[in-house]
Design an enzyme around this catalytic site. Structure first.
Site, PDB file in Angstrom:
ATOM      1  N   ALA A  99       0.632  -1.062   0.114  1.00 42.19           N
ATOM      2  CA  ALA A  99       0.037   0.390   0.120  1.00 42.19           C
ATOM      3  C   ALA A  99       0.758   1.505   0.235  1.00 42.19           C
ATOM      4  CB  ALA A  99      -0.448   0.029   1.962  1.00 42.19           C
ATOM      5  N   GLY A 142       0.704  -4.940   0.817  1.00 40.82           N
ATOM      6  CA  GLY A 142      -0.496  -5.193   0.138  1.00 40.82           C
ATOM      7  C   GLY A 142      -0.542  -5.592  -0.600  1.00 40.82           C
TER       8      GLY A 142
END
Ligand code: CO8
Length: 251
Positions: A99, A142
């Site tokens: 992320a 992520g």
């Protein structure tokens, strides 16, 4: 078929075909609709939906805008009766390095919890058509979670999987602790989550076996939000952005 793939869980395969898949996706055109991804239909019958994550300067870090675009592209392929399967890929250097830390750096617990941060990030796990992640390079945080949400992972020789959130003072937030446990077993998953160490595709494949998922993902998302209430999470992300070693204080 999608159900069959999904019920078999994560399947890691070394694929010699991967470089040619990347070569094909390099020629994709976004048609101007997308800022962070390239989208195309591949194959003689144009029945393979292709999504290439395309933020090369940020190693395909997953920002909110990128994940919204991925969701839109998946919706379009899901609704397209010509498309039988979908491939999601990145570059040879990075599937996705996690992320976007710069986007998360200044977020507060209230923003994460109140805004239900990550709520729309798991669209790929609900697609009915089979979704294949073609992974090379970094699949971290992520990025690793995103790959594991797909039905099948084809991993290239240079693929590296890891959940390095601990090094930022946070934890995986989109099913990482649960899917990784199913993918590589509890022992290796705990080692990876607790140390941030990465593994190769070969190591992942050797360790693959399956456990159950269920409630854990929801709990994990809440605990991920809770890390945004700590000083150490802010310090971890700030240190990354400022390119220095984090000075964690255990609070
Ligand atoms: N976010 C934002 N920017 C990033 C990220 C990231 N995750 N990763 C790399 N970048 C940027 C760097 O800041 C750098 O930008 P700039 O040139 O402007 O300084 C550029 O990409 C290139 O990176 P490096 O110079 O660091 O490249 P190296 O080859 O030296 O290192 C690494 C590559 C090892 C991948 C390194 O960049 C790194 O450690 N990145 C961070 C990895 C990480 O910690 N990932 C986890 C993030 S937290 C997370 O994912 C929470 C998950 C929440 C759920 C998501 C559900 C899908």
């Amino acid at each position: 078929m999608a159900l069959l793939c999904r019920s078999t869980g994560l399947l890691l395969k070394h694929s010699k075909l991967l470089p040619s898949a990347f070569a094909a996706t390099r020629q994709c055109s976004s048609g101007g609709q997308y800022q962070y991804i390239l989208v195309d239909k591949k194959g003689e019958k144009k029945n393979v939906g292709f999504i290439q994550l395309n933020r090369p300067k940020a190693l395909n870090a997953l920002c909110d805008g990128l994940m919204l675009e991925v969701g839109r592209a998946l919706d379009a392929f899901e609704a397209d009766s010509e498309v039988g399967a979908i491939v999601v890929t990145g570059s040879e250097k990075a599937f996705a390095a996690g992320a976007d830390i710069k986007e998360m750096q200044n977020r507060t617990f209230q923003e994460c919890y109140g805004g239900n941060f990550l709520a729309h990030w798991n669209r790929v796990s609900t697609v009915k058509k089979p979704v294949i992640a073609a992974v090379n390079g970094f699949a971290l945080g992520g990025g690793c979670e995103f790959a594991m949400m797909c039905d099948i992972i084809y991993a290239g020789e240079k693929a590296q999987f890891g959940q390095p959130e601990i090094l930022l003072g946070t934890i995986p937030g989109a099913g990482g602790t649960q899917r990784l446990t199913r993918a590589v077993g509890k022992s290796l998953a705990m080692e990876m989550v607790l140390t941030g160490d990465r593994i190769s595709a070969q190591e992942a494949k050797q360790s693959a076996f399956e456990l159950t998922l269920a409630e854990g993902s929801r709990l994990e998302k809440r605990l991920f939000h809770a890390t945004f209430a700590t000083e150490d999470r802010k310090e971890g992300m700030t240190a990354f952005v400022e390119k220095r070693k984090a000075a964690f204080q255990d609070n």
